[in-house]
Design an enzyme around this catalytic site. Structure first.
Site, mmCIF file in Angstrom:
data_model
loop_
_atom_site.group_PDB
_atom_site.id
_atom_site.type_symbol
_atom_site.label_atom_id
_atom_site.label_comp_id
_atom_site.label_asym_id
_atom_site.label_seq_id
_atom_site.Cartn_x
_atom_site.Cartn_y
_atom_site.Cartn_z
ATOM 1 N N GLU A 221 -55.765 -8.502 1.591
ATOM 2 C CA GLU A 221 -56.558 -8.010 2.737
ATOM 3 C C GLU A 221 -55.617 -7.459 3.819
ATOM 4 O OE1 GLU A 221 -58.834 -11.347 4.171
ATOM 5 O OE2 GLU A 221 -59.701 -11.719 2.181
ATOM 6 N N ASP B 199 -45.852 -24.422 -2.284
ATOM 7 C CA ASP B 199 -45.323 -25.704 -2.746
ATOM 8 C C ASP B 199 -46.127 -26.240 -3.942
ATOM 9 O OD1 ASP B 199 -43.489 -27.950 -1.930
ATOM 10 O OD2 ASP B 199 -45.393 -29.036 -1.874
HETATM 11 C C1 BGC Z 1 -40.922 -29.671 -2.173
HETATM 12 C C2 BGC Z 1 -40.438 -31.047 -1.866
HETATM 13 C C3 BGC Z 1 -41.641 -31.883 -1.484
HETATM 14 C C4 BGC Z 1 -42.731 -31.823 -2.580
HETATM 15 C C5 BGC Z 1 -44.029 -32.362 -2.105
HETATM 16 C C6 BGC Z 1 -41.727 -29.941 -3.427
HETATM 17 O O1 BGC Z 1 -41.485 -29.425 -4.522
HETATM 18 O O2 BGC Z 1 -39.920 -28.725 -2.408
HETATM 19 O O3 BGC Z 1 -39.451 -31.073 -0.877
HETATM 20 O O4 BGC Z 1 -41.241 -33.215 -1.340
HETATM 21 O O5 BGC Z 1 -42.940 -30.511 -3.028
HETATM 22 O O6 BGC Z 1 -44.643 -31.504 -1.208
#
Ligand code: BGC
Length: 564
Positions: free
Chosen positions: A275, A223
């Site tokens: 790993e 993310d």
């Molecule tokens: C995720 C979102 C989230 C954000 C913060 C993003 O790009 O896809 O759904 O709200 O990251 O974690």
């Protein structure tokens, strides 16, 4: 052989049969949004036992990999993207044992499993943050990014620098009364950024990652990876507003986005993954020009992330010239063995069918491109049956983004805002059948977001076996993709846009396997030249023909031809 072992999975997984290349280069990914996928216990919230019971759908569809949006413990203020314990499962989703069963069952069905790791920030309810903010000298005091800021004349508090949050309008700094300091929150205010400059944080996070790899997961979607390594000296971002990578920014985020240290972190994470049999994969949610994105793949001679998303199709208009230019760009920017990760929709952006005015012909055209281009395709749950945005007034939104925006622009609540601002509209329950709960949940408890009214016609059950359905179109395309090396590992030769300006044509080739893909994005029937010895393998146009070296395609239809 243990049927759940990695070896057994590799033997089972369609694309590994294809040859020596790593499995992830020829896979296709299906994104499950657990809260909206399947509710097994009737509380209106999707859960892991529910997901387990519905994994057959993915196997039948023919994808190779499933990516689960976060199911870790969380107060769910950002639907799991605010983690309060990376090593346990949110109670409403199930238990760690359920997570293990989910991984094992997916493997048993021949599916690879990616989890979603939110490394940039935690929830402000994470015990680490609660401890960190409790004083300036506790053991976790430096696990987050704290600063005194500066003081204006007359004693007014002033933030440490000019950084803005990813949402742009709000600033990236939040005041803690308890610690009397500012903390960094790049996304929303309840998502404090971890301090990755602190070696203790790295050690803990790498160990946590290892613990999931030991449980057998095949990799991670990472993310907002490009935001993790902010400038340790907290220098100001550039003051000039920018339209960076297609996203409007009120400043130039040189100190907060895609920093050198981010690329380095990618190589460190890669080493952790390697790993484990050298077979686990990292897919980055990163935003930037292709030059920037490629630096995540390798940096200073070291391998980094395996894959990065190419998000352009999420916003590109349905226009042959535009899509042709994007495909051309991908071919130049991701020469083999690199390849882009392609996506038409996800849990943050509008449903593609809604962008295509609900036109199923156009949806078939886009599905054909997605699944026949050189790249790793990602399908968001429900995309395969043509789920559409479900309007939800902003005032009723569960999504924190519209609520954050409303703090700055209150009148926004009374207006219908651009789709990107109310993500609830694309997160409504998966439509399995025509029953009142759409097969998502069979209880009287209303689901956490309303089921779309159109579930009575648009659902998995009604489309299964219907040769004219979008679901069967996806299934057929995925089948061809698996069968044909040309599609899952071949080269791509893109024809320049010809006289038929609305048609995209390319050839895919792997050894003797040669296919031609043609997509007519225009409102009129188009005719294009094709080699004389070619025949239609698949067409979304029942009237489409190949005769004497010429293929005719009706408006908004696509075809795949074999070239002998
Ligand atoms: C995720 C979102 C989230 C954000 C913060 C993003 O790009 O896809 O759904 O709200 O990251 O974690």
């Amino acid at each position: 052989m243990n049927p759940n072992s990695v070896e057994a999975v590799a033997a089972d997984t369609d694309v590994s049969i294809a040859g020596a290349q790593p499995w992830w280069r020829s896979t296709s990914i299906y994104q499950v949004y657990p809260r909206s996928f399947a509710d097994s216990n009737g509380d209106g919230i999707g859960d892991l036992p529910g997901a387990i019971s519905r994994l057959d759908h993915l196997r039948d569809l023919g994808v190779g990999t499933v990516w689960f949006s976060p199911f870790f413990a969380s107060p769910q203020r950002d639907v799991g993207y605010d983690v309060s314990d990376y090593r346990s499962v949110a109670a409403e989703y199930g238990t760690l044992d359920d997570a293990q069963r989910l991984i094992d069952h997916a493997h048993h069905l021949g599916l690879r499993v990616l989890l979603d790791l939110v490394l940039n920030h935690t929830s402000d309810q994470h015990p680490w943050f609660l401890e960190s903010k409790s004083s300036r000298d506790n053991p976790k005091a430096d696990w987050y990014v704290w600063d005194d800021g500066r003081t204006w004349p007359l004693g007014r508090r002033r933030r440490p620098n000019n950084w803005r949050s990813e949402l742009q309008l709000p600033r990236a700094w939040q005041w803690s009364e308890q610690r009397e300091q500012w903390y960094l929150a790049t996304f929303l205010h309840f998502q404090p950024d971890l301090n990755w400059h602190n070696p203790e944080v790295r050690t803990e996070m790498f160990d946590m990652i290892r613990s999931w790899l030991e449980r057998g997961v095949d990799g991670f979607r990472l993310d907002i990876f490009g935001s993790i390594m902010h400038d340790a000296r907290l220098r100001n971002n550039g003051r000039r507003p920018s339209l960076r990578f297609g996203l409007p920014r009120l400043q130039d985020p040189v100190r907060t986005l895609n920093t050198e240290e981010c690329f380095e972190l990618a190589t460190e994470l890669r080493a952790v993954c390697d790993e484990f049999d050298g077979d686990r994969v990292l897919l980055g949610e990163v935003f930037g020009s292709s030059d920037v994105l490629k630096r995540y793949l390798r940096h200073r001679g070291k391998p980094g992330l395996h894959l990065v998303f190419a998000f352009d199709f999420l916003a590109a208009p349905y226009r042959a010239e535009t899509l042709h230019a994007l495909i051309d760009g991908y071919e130049a920017d991701y020469p083999a063995p690199d390849l882009p990760t392609l996506v038409l929709e996800n849990h943050d952006r509008t449903r593609s069918l809604s962008r295509l005015d609900g036109d199923l012909g156009k949806a078939r055209v886009m599905a054909t491109l997605l699944l026949t281009l050189r790249g790793v395709p990602v399908i968001y749950q429900g995309q395969e049956i043509g789920m559409a945005n479900r309007y939800i007034p902003l005032a009723e939104a569960d999504d924190p983004i519209p609520r954050a925006v409303a703090r700055f622009v209150p009148e926004a609540l009374n207006r219908r805002l651009p789709e990107r601002l109310n993500r609830d509209e694309v997160r409504t329950p998966m439509q399995w059948d025509a029953t009142p709960g759409a097969g998502f949940s069979d209880s009287a408890t209303p689901p956490w977001l309303p089921v779309h009214d159109n579930h009575v016609e648009v659902n998995v059950e009604s489309q299964t076996g219907d040769p004219d359905s979008l679901l069967e179109w996806y299934r057929t395309l995925l089948g061809l993709r698996r069968e044909h090396p040309a599609l899952h590992q071949g080269d791509l030769q893109l024809r320049p846009i010809g006289e038929e300006r609305h048609v995209i044509v390319y050839e895919r080739t792997s050894g003797v396997d040669r296919l031609l893909v043609a997509a007519n994005l225009g409102d009129e029937t188009a005719t294009i030249d094709v080699p004389t010895a070619s025949s239609i393998l698949l067409s979304s146009d029942s009237a489409g023909t190949v005769r004497q070296g010429s293929l005719s395609l009706s408006a908004h239809s696509a075809a795949i031809l074999t070239l002998d």
